[in-house]
Design a protein around this motif. Structure first.
Motif, mmCIF file in Angstrom:
data_model
loop_
_atom_site.group_PDB
_atom_site.id
_atom_site.type_symbol
_atom_site.label_atom_id
_atom_site.label_comp_id
_atom_site.label_asym_id
_atom_site.label_seq_id
_atom_site.Cartn_x
_atom_site.Cartn_y
_atom_site.Cartn_z
ATOM 1 N N SER A 1 0.814 -1.218 0.000
ATOM 2 C CA SER A 1 0.000 0.000 0.000
ATOM 3 C C SER A 1 0.848 1.268 0.000
ATOM 4 N N HIS A 2 2.166 1.120 0.179
ATOM 5 C CA HIS A 2 3.059 2.283 0.220
ATOM 6 C C HIS A 2 4.131 2.245 -0.871
ATOM 7 N N TYR A 3 3.905 1.439 -1.906
ATOM 8 C CA TYR A 3 4.883 1.383 -2.995
ATOM 9 C C TYR A 3 5.152 2.774 -3.569
ATOM 10 N N GLU A 4 4.094 3.526 -3.853
ATOM 11 C CA GLU A 4 4.260 4.849 -4.450
ATOM 12 C C GLU A 4 4.943 5.817 -3.479
ATOM 13 N N TRP A 5 4.701 5.612 -2.186
ATOM 14 C CA TRP A 5 5.358 6.475 -1.199
ATOM 15 C C TRP A 5 6.866 6.260 -1.227
ATOM 16 N N PHE A 6 7.311 5.004 -1.270
ATOM 17 C CA PHE A 6 8.739 4.725 -1.386
ATOM 18 C C PHE A 6 9.319 5.434 -2.609
ATOM 19 N N GLU A 7 8.579 5.355 -3.710
ATOM 20 C CA GLU A 7 9.021 5.999 -4.949
ATOM 21 C C GLU A 7 9.137 7.508 -4.769
ATOM 22 N N SER A 8 8.154 8.094 -4.074
ATOM 23 C CA SER A 8 8.177 9.551 -3.871
ATOM 24 C C SER A 8 9.346 9.997 -3.000
ATOM 25 N N GLN A 9 9.855 9.069 -2.168
ATOM 26 C CA GLN A 9 10.990 9.383 -1.303
ATOM 27 C C GLN A 9 12.333 9.086 -1.969
ATOM 28 N N GLY A 10 12.287 8.635 -3.217
ATOM 29 C CA GLY A 10 13.510 8.308 -3.937
ATOM 30 C C GLY A 10 14.176 7.043 -3.448
ATOM 31 N N VAL A 11 13.365 6.088 -2.941
ATOM 32 C CA VAL A 11 13.897 4.839 -2.388
ATOM 33 C C VAL A 11 13.553 3.684 -3.318
ATOM 34 N N SER A 12 14.578 3.013 -3.842
ATOM 35 C CA SER A 12 14.363 1.799 -4.635
ATOM 36 C C SER A 12 14.099 0.632 -3.696
ATOM 37 N N LEU A 13 13.334 -0.329 -4.173
ATOM 38 C CA LEU A 13 12.803 -1.363 -3.280
ATOM 39 C C LEU A 13 12.935 -2.750 -3.892
ATOM 40 N N ILE A 14 13.428 -3.700 -3.102
ATOM 41 C CA ILE A 14 13.267 -5.127 -3.397
ATOM 42 C C ILE A 14 12.395 -5.699 -2.295
ATOM 43 N N HIS A 15 11.254 -6.235 -2.684
ATOM 44 C CA HIS A 15 10.273 -6.764 -1.731
ATOM 45 C C HIS A 15 10.178 -8.273 -1.920
ATOM 46 N N ILE A 16 10.634 -9.033 -0.930
ATOM 47 C CA ILE A 16 10.529 -10.498 -0.942
ATOM 48 C C ILE A 16 9.253 -10.866 -0.202
ATOM 49 N N MET A 17 8.252 -11.337 -0.932
ATOM 50 C CA MET A 17 6.915 -11.512 -0.356
ATOM 51 C C MET A 17 6.706 -12.848 0.355
ATOM 52 N N GLY A 18 7.497 -13.852 0.017
ATOM 53 C CA GLY A 18 7.173 -15.207 0.450
ATOM 54 C C GLY A 18 6.410 -15.903 -0.670
ATOM 55 N N GLU A 19 6.666 -17.164 -0.871
ATOM 56 C CA GLU A 19 6.145 -17.852 -2.048
ATOM 57 C C GLU A 19 4.625 -17.916 -2.086
ATOM 58 N N ALA A 20 3.987 -18.212 -0.958
ATOM 59 C CA ALA A 20 2.525 -18.336 -0.941
ATOM 60 C C ALA A 20 1.860 -17.000 -1.251
ATOM 61 N N SER A 21 2.305 -15.932 -0.603
ATOM 62 C CA SER A 21 1.713 -14.607 -0.833
ATOM 63 C C SER A 21 1.939 -14.140 -2.268
#
Length: 334
Positions: A190-210
């Protein structure tokens, strides 16, 4: 010969693998339980093991495990047993003690597991990850850190991730442990765009089931043609070492292995303890992590943008003597 025994989760078996890697050419084997993820982990690492039919809620299986371990020790020249916690280790350690084989326990969490607390009375040494655990044990306990693997499995996904043209700026790694974490995932999504607005690149490891529930098997790489990759979402990673090296900051749960890796790789982190962990041990792991100056903590219902901002402004404030103690386990097993 050295025997390593651990319960069926990654949090128990990965420290055992770390010790096996450190032992290198010495002869050793694993004694574990049947039907748990530890079997597949050891298969992938190509280690020999014996899997016993020991089940948490079936008392008779503990007697079976005891006698299987007893005859294993009688038929092999075992000089030492290293035990990494969990109910499966109870009959195996008791059999070792019965055979007068020296045993060393490894405790990964600040709040010791019940198996280790029970077995502490009959072992030679206890290696603790945190000083806060000393009050639960006697003088046999030494703070030596939680063993962390020196070699991770090769991982083509990480190869691909690190070859991407990433956007300039801060980099944040997010994961919820080996099984993922649905509430943490939901907040981050729900905060992907917020990270982007802060200039933060993201790797999100969700877990296989999710990941399967949301994205099926489709790779998720979000980029801007002008500035580069901004976000990648993946189900699981084997080679966490290289992702720690890639990241400037980490957001994760407070499992013992994750906390220890963050300390060894000196990564500032926001820890969000899993609220339903046994004895609330993740909360106390996170408290110890914060007290050592490695990062900040927030309860699950307290996580917010302001907390994330605090993370991105945080600077490590650690004592070199504390860091040195994280490797003390190597002297104990040498």
């Amino acid at each position: 010969m050295i025997v390593l025994t651990a319960s069926g989760t990654g949090g128990h078996v990965y420290p055992a693998i770390a010790v096996a890697q450190y032992l290198k050419e010495k002869e050793f084997s694993f004694l574990i339980e049947q039907g748990r993820v530890s079997q597949s982990i050891l298969d992938r690492h190509q280690y020999d093991y014996e899997a016993f039919p020991i089940f948490r809620k079936k008392l008779w299986s503990y007697f079976v495990g005891f006698f299987k371990a007893f005859f294993y020790f009688r038929n092999h020249n075992v000089q030492y047993v290293y035990s990494f916690g969990g109910y499966v280790t109870i009959p195996i350690v008791l059999a070792a003690c019965f055979c007068r084989i020296p045993v060393m326990l490894f405790e990964q969490n600040t709040i010791p597991g019940r198996a280790n607390r029970l077995l502490s009375r009959c072992v030679s040494k206890i290696c603790l990850s945190f000083q806060e655990s000393e009050k639960y044990f006697n003088k046999k306990a030494i703070v030596g850190g939680n063993p962390i693997r020196s070699v991770y499995l090769s991982d083509s996904v990480v190869d691909s991730l690190l070859s991407l043209s990433w956007k300039l700026g801060k980099r944040c790694l997010v994961f919820g442990g080996s099984q993922g974490a649905s509430s943490l995932n939901s907040f981050i999504e729900s905060h992907y765009e917020w990270f982007e607005s802060q200039g933060v690149s993201l790797i999100h490891i969700m877990g296989e089931a999710s990941y399967r529930d949301v994205y099926a098997d489709q790779p998720q790489i979000i980029c801007d043609s002008a500035s580069g990759v901004k976000r990648v979402i993946v189900p699981y990673i084997d080679d966490m070492k290289r992702l720690y090296e890639w990241a400037d900051y980490v957001v994760s749960r407070a499992g013992a292995t994750s906390v220890s890796e963050l300390m060894v790789y000196r990564k500032p982190a926001l820890l969000i303890p899993y609220p339903h962990a046994v004895d609330n041990h993740q909360y106390y792991n996170a408290c110890a992590f914060v007290d050592l100056g490695f990062g900040i903590m927030a309860l699950q219902d307290e996580v917010s943008k302001s907390v994330l901002k605090n993370l991105f402004q945080f600077e490590l404030n650690i004592d070199s003597e504390d860091v040195a103690r994280f490797h003390g386990w190597k002297d104990l097993v040498s």
